[in-house]
Design a protein around this motif. Structure first.
Motif, short mmCIF file in Angstrom:
data_model
loop_
_atom_site.label_atom_id
_atom_site.label_comp_id
_atom_site.label_asym_id
_atom_site.label_seq_id
_atom_site.Cartn_x
_atom_site.Cartn_y
_atom_site.Cartn_z
N PHE A 141 0.86 -1.18 0.00
CA PHE A 141 0.00 0.00 0.00
C PHE A 141 0.90 1.23 0.00
O PHE A 141 2.10 1.13 0.28
N ARG A 142 0.33 2.38 -0.30
CA ARG A 142 1.10 3.61 -0.24
C ARG A 142 0.23 4.75 0.25
O ARG A 142 -1.00 4.71 0.11
N GLN A 143 0.87 5.74 0.82
CA GLN A 143 0.16 6.91 1.32
C GLN A 143 0.95 8.17 0.99
O GLN A 143 2.08 8.33 1.48
N PRO A 167 1.21 12.42 1.01
CA PRO A 167 0.82 13.47 1.96
C PRO A 167 -0.58 13.99 1.71
O PRO A 167 -0.94 14.31 0.56
N GLY A 168 -1.39 14.02 2.74
CA GLY A 168 -2.74 14.54 2.62
C GLY A 168 -3.73 13.60 1.97
O GLY A 168 -4.89 13.99 1.73
N LYS A 169 -3.31 12.38 1.69
CA LYS A 169 -4.20 11.43 1.02
C LYS A 169 -4.37 10.17 1.87
O LYS A 169 -3.58 9.88 2.75
N ASP A 170 -5.43 9.42 1.57
CA ASP A 170 -5.66 8.16 2.26
C ASP A 170 -4.66 7.11 1.79
O ASP A 170 -4.10 7.21 0.70
N ARG A 171 -4.48 6.09 2.63
CA ARG A 171 -3.63 4.97 2.22
C ARG A 171 -4.31 4.25 1.07
O ARG A 171 -5.51 3.97 1.11
N GLU A 172 -3.52 3.92 0.05
CA GLU A 172 -4.03 3.35 -1.21
C GLU A 172 -3.42 1.99 -1.47
O GLU A 172 -2.21 1.79 -1.30
N ASP A 204 3.82 8.75 -8.08
CA ASP A 204 4.12 7.55 -7.29
C ASP A 204 4.77 7.90 -5.96
O ASP A 204 4.98 7.03 -5.12
N THR A 205 5.09 9.17 -5.76
CA THR A 205 5.70 9.60 -4.51
C THR A 205 4.77 9.35 -3.33
O THR A 205 3.62 9.77 -3.33
N ALA A 206 5.28 8.62 -2.34
CA ALA A 206 4.47 8.24 -1.18
C ALA A 206 5.34 7.44 -0.22
O ALA A 206 6.46 7.03 -0.55
N VAL A 207 4.78 7.19 0.95
CA VAL A 207 5.36 6.19 1.85
C VAL A 207 4.73 4.85 1.47
O VAL A 207 3.50 4.75 1.40
N TYR A 208 5.56 3.87 1.24
CA TYR A 208 5.09 2.55 0.83
C TYR A 208 5.15 1.59 2.02
O TYR A 208 6.18 1.51 2.71
N TRP A 231 1.46 -4.80 9.64
CA TRP A 231 1.97 -3.73 8.77
C TRP A 231 3.41 -3.40 9.12
O TRP A 231 3.81 -3.44 10.28
N GLY A 232 4.17 -3.03 8.10
CA GLY A 232 5.51 -2.51 8.32
C GLY A 232 5.46 -1.04 8.65
O GLY A 232 4.40 -0.41 8.68
N GLN A 233 6.65 -0.49 8.88
CA GLN A 233 6.72 0.92 9.28
C GLN A 233 6.73 1.88 8.09
O GLN A 233 6.57 3.08 8.26
N GLY A 234 6.93 1.34 6.91
CA GLY A 234 6.91 2.15 5.70
C GLY A 234 8.28 2.60 5.24
O GLY A 234 9.22 2.72 6.04
N THR A 235 8.40 2.82 3.94
CA THR A 235 9.63 3.34 3.36
C THR A 235 9.26 4.44 2.36
O THR A 235 8.32 4.28 1.59
N GLN A 236 9.99 5.53 2.40
CA GLN A 236 9.66 6.70 1.56
C GLN A 236 10.17 6.50 0.15
O GLN A 236 11.35 6.17 -0.06
N VAL A 237 9.31 6.75 -0.81
CA VAL A 237 9.69 6.79 -2.22
C VAL A 237 9.37 8.19 -2.74
O VAL A 237 8.23 8.64 -2.63
#
Length: 124
Positions: free
Chosen positions: A37-39, A41-46, A90-94, A114-120
């Motif tokens: 999934f990705r999120q 800034p200012g958007k819901d997780r997708e 595609d920029t988001a935290v994945y 869930w993982g902690q996320g990685t920034q792309v």
């Protein structure tokens, strides 16, 4: 204790590639589907992509079809997301996530861990 750890994020130019990895520990993941999934800034997780427990079924959101590929190595308890032809959108935290089911789903509610996320970040 179940743990998912993502890696591989970073800054890339438009059209570039990145490969994300998600290492799972503390449980048996070969029998469950894994999702990305990705999120932004200012958007819901997708939902982005998922892969069934066996790896035989994959599913992608339309916006990444033909550019992203999800795969898994059950011997290593690791899931990958190969991202090609990256775009600024595609920029988001994945985030990677482990489902409670063996089949692939875009349903956020079916994912238990869930993982902690990685920034792309994709620059234009």
């Amino acid at each position: 204790q179940v743990q998912l750890v993502e890696s591989g994020g970073g800054l890339v130019q438009t059209g570039g590639s990145l490969r994300l990895s998600c290492a799972a520990s503390g449980g048996t993941f070969r029998n469950v589907a894994m999702g990305w999934f990705r999120q932004a800034p200012g958007k819901d997780r997708e939902f982005v992509a998922c892969i069934s427990g066996s790896g035989g079924t994959t599913y992608y959101v339309d916006s990444v079809k033909g550019r992203f590929t999800v795969s898994r190595d059950n011997a290593k308890n690791t899931v990958y997301l190969q991202m090609n032809s990256l775009k600024p959108e595609d920029t988001a935290v994945y985030y990677c996530a482990a489902s409670s089911k063996i089949w692939c789903s875009s349903n956020y509610g079916l994912y238990t861990y869930w993982g902690q996320g990685t920034q792309v970040t994709v620059s234009s």
